[in-house]
Design a protein around this motif. Structure first.
Motif, PDB file in Angstrom:
ATOM      1  N   ASP A  14       0.796  -1.281  -0.016  1.00 51.73           N
ATOM      2  CA  ASP A  14       0.015   0.191   0.231  1.00 51.73           C
ATOM      3  C   ASP A  14       0.853   1.327   0.000  1.00 51.73           C
ATOM      4  OD1 ASP A  14       0.837   0.123   2.589  1.00 51.73           O
ATOM      5  OD2 ASP A  14      -1.041  -0.213   3.565  1.00 51.73           O
ATOM      6  N   ASN A  15       0.232   2.460  -0.147  1.00 47.68           N
ATOM      7  CA  ASN A  15       1.014   3.622  -0.363  1.00 47.68           C
ATOM      8  C   ASN A  15       1.899   3.962   0.889  1.00 47.68           C
ATOM      9  OD1 ASN A  15       0.383   4.198  -2.890  1.00 47.68           O
ATOM     10  ND2 ASN A  15      -1.394   5.476  -2.311  1.00 47.68           N
ATOM     11  N   LYS A  16       1.387   3.716   2.238  1.00 44.84           N
ATOM     12  CA  LYS A  16       2.178   3.842   3.349  1.00 44.84           C
ATOM     13  C   LYS A  16       3.396   3.118   3.536  1.00 44.84           C
ATOM     14  CE  LYS A  16       0.209   5.204   7.332  1.00 44.84           C
ATOM     15  NZ  LYS A  16      -0.606   4.993   8.498  1.00 44.84           N
ATOM     16  N   SER A  17       3.181   1.691   3.085  1.00 45.61           N
ATOM     17  CA  SER A  17       4.252   0.813   2.840  1.00 45.61           C
ATOM     18  C   SER A  17       5.412   1.228   2.099  1.00 45.61           C
ATOM     19  CB  SER A  17       3.722  -0.720   2.656  1.00 45.61           C
ATOM     20  OG  SER A  17       3.101  -1.091   3.735  1.00 45.61           O
ATOM     21  N   LYS A  20       7.540   3.951   3.639  1.00 43.52           N
ATOM     22  CA  LYS A  20       8.203   3.439   4.543  1.00 43.52           C
ATOM     23  C   LYS A  20       9.565   2.784   3.892  1.00 43.52           C
ATOM     24  CE  LYS A  20       5.141   2.546   8.233  1.00 43.52           C
ATOM     25  NZ  LYS A  20       4.410   1.630   8.903  1.00 43.52           N
TER      26      LYS A  20
END
Length: 54
Positions: A14-17, A20
């Protein structure tokens, strides 16, 4: 020589991963340089605490 076949692994993030992973990649070079510097030290010159750990 044995017949070796490669494997393929599909990963989805996903975009958050993704953000990160980019942050990790951004600092990986500096981390590698710091680890190399630690490896190059003599045991007598090892610091009692790491730089920036205050």
């Amino acid at each position: 020589m044995a017949n070796v076949k490669g494997i393929t692994i599909g990963l989805e993030f996903d975009n958050k991963s993704k953000l990160k992973l980019r942050a990790i990649a951004k600092h990986a070079g500096a981390l590698a340089d710091e680890l190399d510097a630690i490896d190059a030290m003599n045991d007598e010159e090892l610091p009692t605490r790491l730089e920036g750990s205050e």
